[in-house]
Design a protein around this motif. Structure first.
Motif, PDB file in Angstrom:
ATOM      1  N   MET A  81      73.645  41.541  39.695  1.00  0.00           N
ATOM      2  CA  MET A  81      72.759  41.297  40.826  1.00  0.00           C
ATOM      3  C   MET A  81      71.536  40.470  40.443  1.00  0.00           C
ATOM      4  SD  MET A  81      74.286  42.586  43.432  1.00  0.00           S
ATOM      5  CE  MET A  81      75.776  42.014  42.585  1.00  0.00           C
ATOM      6  N   ALA A  82      71.256  40.358  39.136  1.00  0.00           N
ATOM      7  CA  ALA A  82      70.149  39.501  38.707  1.00  0.00           C
ATOM      8  C   ALA A  82      70.410  38.042  39.043  1.00  0.00           C
ATOM      9  CB  ALA A  82      69.910  39.667  37.208  1.00  0.00           C
ATOM     10  N   ALA A  83      71.677  37.686  39.220  1.00  0.00           N
ATOM     11  CA  ALA A  83      72.013  36.312  39.577  1.00  0.00           C
ATOM     12  C   ALA A  83      71.482  35.930  40.955  1.00  0.00           C
ATOM     13  CB  ALA A  83      73.526  36.110  39.531  1.00  0.00           C
ATOM     14  N   VAL A  84      71.160  36.929  41.782  1.00  0.00           N
ATOM     15  CA  VAL A  84      70.604  36.640  43.107  1.00  0.00           C
ATOM     16  C   VAL A  84      69.350  35.782  42.986  1.00  0.00           C
ATOM     17  CG1 VAL A  84      69.555  37.653  45.169  1.00  0.00           C
ATOM     18  CG2 VAL A  84      71.589  38.705  44.161  1.00  0.00           C
ATOM     19  N   ALA A  85      68.474  36.152  42.043  1.00  0.00           N
ATOM     20  CA  ALA A  85      67.222  35.409  41.878  1.00  0.00           C
ATOM     21  C   ALA A  85      67.481  33.975  41.437  1.00  0.00           C
ATOM     22  CB  ALA A  85      66.325  36.120  40.864  1.00  0.00           C
ATOM     23  N   LEU A  86      68.493  33.772  40.614  1.00  0.00           N
ATOM     24  CA  LEU A  86      68.846  32.418  40.183  1.00  0.00           C
ATOM     25  C   LEU A  86      69.212  31.532  41.368  1.00  0.00           C
ATOM     26  CD1 LEU A  86      71.102  32.921  37.030  1.00  0.00           C
ATOM     27  CD2 LEU A  86      68.929  31.709  37.112  1.00  0.00           C
ATOM     28  N   ILE A  87      69.941  32.094  42.313  1.00  0.00           N
ATOM     29  CA  ILE A  87      70.461  31.316  43.436  1.00  0.00           C
ATOM     30  C   ILE A  87      69.410  31.148  44.528  1.00  0.00           C
ATOM     31  CG2 ILE A  87      72.306  31.205  45.174  1.00  0.00           C
ATOM     32  CD1 ILE A  87      73.883  33.129  43.225  1.00  0.00           C
ATOM     33  N   VAL A  88      68.598  32.189  44.775  1.00  0.00           N
ATOM     34  CA  VAL A  88      67.637  32.144  45.872  1.00  0.00           C
ATOM     35  C   VAL A  88      66.552  31.093  45.639  1.00  0.00           C
ATOM     36  CG1 VAL A  88      65.722  33.411  46.917  1.00  0.00           C
ATOM     37  CG2 VAL A  88      67.962  34.460  46.791  1.00  0.00           C
ATOM     38  N   SER A 111      64.125  38.573  46.377  1.00  0.00           N
ATOM     39  CA  SER A 111      64.979  38.430  45.195  1.00  0.00           C
ATOM     40  C   SER A 111      64.418  39.173  43.988  1.00  0.00           C
ATOM     41  CB  SER A 111      65.176  36.951  44.854  1.00  0.00           C
ATOM     42  OG  SER A 111      63.990  36.380  44.326  1.00  0.00           O
ATOM     43  N   LEU A 112      63.177  39.677  44.066  1.00  0.00           N
ATOM     44  CA  LEU A 112      62.622  40.467  42.973  1.00  0.00           C
ATOM     45  C   LEU A 112      63.417  41.760  42.763  1.00  0.00           C
ATOM     46  CD1 LEU A 112      58.773  40.105  43.536  1.00  0.00           C
ATOM     47  CD2 LEU A 112      60.269  38.781  42.053  1.00  0.00           C
ATOM     48  N   THR A 113      64.121  42.211  43.772  1.00  0.00           N
ATOM     49  CA  THR A 113      64.981  43.385  43.585  1.00  0.00           C
ATOM     50  C   THR A 113      66.063  43.096  42.551  1.00  0.00           C
ATOM     51  OG1 THR A 113      66.396  42.696  45.434  1.00  0.00           O
ATOM     52  CG2 THR A 113      64.620  44.232  45.929  1.00  0.00           C
ATOM     53  N   ALA A 114      66.447  41.814  42.418  1.00  0.00           N
ATOM     54  CA  ALA A 114      67.480  41.456  41.463  1.00  0.00           C
ATOM     55  C   ALA A 114      67.046  41.736  40.032  1.00  0.00           C
ATOM     56  CB  ALA A 114      67.840  39.974  41.609  1.00  0.00           C
ATOM     57  N   TYR A 115      65.759  41.738  39.760  1.00  0.00           N
ATOM     58  CA  TYR A 115      65.269  42.062  38.426  1.00  0.00           C
ATOM     59  C   TYR A 115      65.196  43.569  38.203  1.00  0.00           C
ATOM     60  CZ  TYR A 115      63.890  37.194  37.760  1.00  0.00           C
ATOM     61  OH  TYR A 115      63.897  35.842  37.616  1.00  0.00           O
ATOM     62  N   GLN A 116      64.995  44.334  39.282  1.00  0.00           N
ATOM     63  CA  GLN A 116      64.873  45.781  39.146  1.00  0.00           C
ATOM     64  C   GLN A 116      66.213  46.484  39.035  1.00  0.00           C
ATOM     65  OE1 GLN A 116      61.955  47.543  42.029  1.00  0.00           O
ATOM     66  NE2 GLN A 116      61.942  45.465  42.835  1.00  0.00           N
ATOM     67  N   VAL A 117      67.205  46.005  39.792  1.00  0.00           N
ATOM     68  CA  VAL A 117      68.496  46.679  39.865  1.00  0.00           C
ATOM     69  C   VAL A 117      69.134  46.876  38.488  1.00  0.00           C
ATOM     70  CG1 VAL A 117      70.874  46.465  40.697  1.00  0.00           C
ATOM     71  CG2 VAL A 117      68.965  46.079  42.264  1.00  0.00           C
ATOM     72  N   PRO A 118      69.158  45.856  37.607  1.00  0.00           N
ATOM     73  CA  PRO A 118      69.756  46.093  36.281  1.00  0.00           C
ATOM     74  C   PRO A 118      69.053  47.191  35.492  1.00  0.00           C
ATOM     75  CG  PRO A 118      69.485  43.748  36.681  1.00  0.00           C
ATOM     76  CD  PRO A 118      68.742  44.464  37.770  1.00  0.00           C
ATOM     77  N   VAL A 119      67.728  47.219  35.562  1.00  0.00           N
ATOM     78  CA  VAL A 119      66.983  48.246  34.825  1.00  0.00           C
ATOM     79  C   VAL A 119      67.343  49.632  35.336  1.00  0.00           C
ATOM     80  CG1 VAL A 119      64.694  49.144  34.278  1.00  0.00           C
ATOM     81  CG2 VAL A 119      65.091  46.672  34.317  1.00  0.00           C
ATOM     82  N   TRP A 120      67.305  49.805  36.657  1.00  0.00           N
ATOM     83  CA  TRP A 120      67.606  51.117  37.220  1.00  0.00           C
ATOM     84  C   TRP A 120      69.053  51.527  36.974  1.00  0.00           C
ATOM     85  CZ3 TRP A 120      64.099  54.411  37.936  1.00  0.00           C
ATOM     86  CH2 TRP A 120      62.841  54.061  38.443  1.00  0.00           C
ATOM     87  N   SER A 121      69.982  50.568  37.035  1.00  0.00           N
ATOM     88  CA  SER A 121      71.392  50.916  36.815  1.00  0.00           C
ATOM     89  C   SER A 121      71.607  51.459  35.411  1.00  0.00           C
ATOM     90  CB  SER A 121      72.291  49.701  37.070  1.00  0.00           C
ATOM     91  OG  SER A 121      72.041  48.674  36.139  1.00  0.00           O
ATOM     92  N   VAL A 122      70.901  50.899  34.416  1.00  0.00           N
ATOM     93  CA  VAL A 122      71.017  51.386  33.039  1.00  0.00           C
ATOM     94  C   VAL A 122      70.287  52.713  32.866  1.00  0.00           C
ATOM     95  CG1 VAL A 122      70.443  50.890  30.638  1.00  0.00           C
ATOM     96  CG2 VAL A 122      71.358  49.082  32.091  1.00  0.00           C
TER      97      VAL A 122
END
Length: 306
Positions: free
Chosen positions: A108-115, A254-265
């Motif tokens: 989901m971090a790729a969202v920020a790349l595309i947005v 798109s800042l959620t894209a940076y948070q989601v990986p952290v929370w998932s781990v």
């Protein structure tokens, strides 16, 4: 919609809530996939969320656009409905059969790349500046460190590359729908969230029948997981997502894209007992640093006002 994005303390709270909610979604999906097929999982969460939002919207008079909209506007709404729920939900549910929940979250971090590049050309007030570029690079380095820690562990399944592609394609859908949503004319947020979920349900339920046939009976654990997915990360998060994009803009969303990986781990370690990578603290520091640089102006105004 041409107004400059309005980023407030409420915007930050909603984005933080979305990051936590979506970060934990992949764990619940993993549980649900033990008892049902992927397309029916997507259909179940979207269908439940659509019914819930219809009930809420009905009590508010079922308003949508504040002025008449051309057919092209409705075509864009239909496209957003497909790209914001139906297609990515099916891609994620199918892909997560073959990849770890950590990879699904990190993708989901790729969202920020595309947005960022899309918004630069398509959304007024969302220019890709040098500062945003620096913050983006720093934050993405943090995501790469996080990926290196754990997310690419192989599941040993032949279709794993296709599963990874499905998750990344879902990120592309989210990014594109966010930018398109910002370009819509004045609209009621609850009405828009409801209509988008209804469009998603109309698309995914027939596809589930065609691809997977009749759904099988669900055990209590699976049914609980589906209800949770429909209520929290689908209905509730869809409404928050619309509110954030329509007010603060797709780049801020798109800042959620940076948070989601952290929370998932983090949630994987806390709930499933997965090992906590030593590089996680460095990754989190870089991600938060990148976010702070990208949103330096809104942060500064927020703290000065406080």
């Amino acid at each position: 919609m041409n107004e400059t994005p309005q980023i407030t303390a409420a915007s930050w709270l909603m984005v933080a809530t979305l990051g936590l909610t979506w970060g934990g979604t992949f764990l619940v999906m993993e549980i649900a996939l033990l008892g049902m097929t992927p397309f029916w999982l997507a259909a179940g969460r979207i269908g439940f969320a659509a019914l819930l939002m219809l009930a809420i919207w009905g009590t508010m008079g079922r308003r949508l656009f504040k002025a008449p909209v051309a057919r092209s506007g409705w075509a864009i709404v239909a496209l957003i409905g497909a790209l914001s729920s139906a297609v990515p939900f099916m891609l994620l549910a199918w892909g997560q059969q073959f990849v770890t929940s950590g990879f699904a979250g990190v993708s989901m971090a790729a969202v920020a790349l595309i947005v960022l590049p899309l918004a630069h050309f398509l959304v007024p007030g969302e220019r890709f500046t040098l500062r945003k570029g620096i913050g983006f690079v720093i934050g993405f380095i943090g995501v790469c460190i996080l990926i290196g820690a754990q997310a690419f562990e192989s599941s040993g399944i032949a279709l794993e590359p296709a599963g990874r592609l499905a998750c990344l394609s879902a990120a592309f859908c989210y990014a594109t729908s966010s930018v398109l949503m910002r370009r819509l004319p004045q609209v009621d947020p609850i009405g828009l969230a409801t209509v988008l979920l209804c469009i998603g349900a109309i698309l995914v339920i027939p596809l589930a029948f065609i691809v997977e046939g009749m759904p099988s009976a669900l055990d209590t654990r699976t049914l609980t997981a589906v209800v949770f997915l429909g209520l929290i990360p689908t209905a509730g998060a869809s409404l928050l997502r619309v509110l954030v994009i329509r007010s603060a803009g797709p780049v801020f969303m798109s800042l959620t894209a940076y948070q989601v990986p952290v929370w998932s781990v983090v949630l994987g370690a806390a709930i499933l007992g997965e090992p906590l990578p030593s590089s996680l603290l460095l990754a989190m520091a870089l991600i938060l640093c990148g976010v702070a640089i990208i949103q330096y102006g809104p942060l500064r105004r927020l703290f000065l006002r406080g």
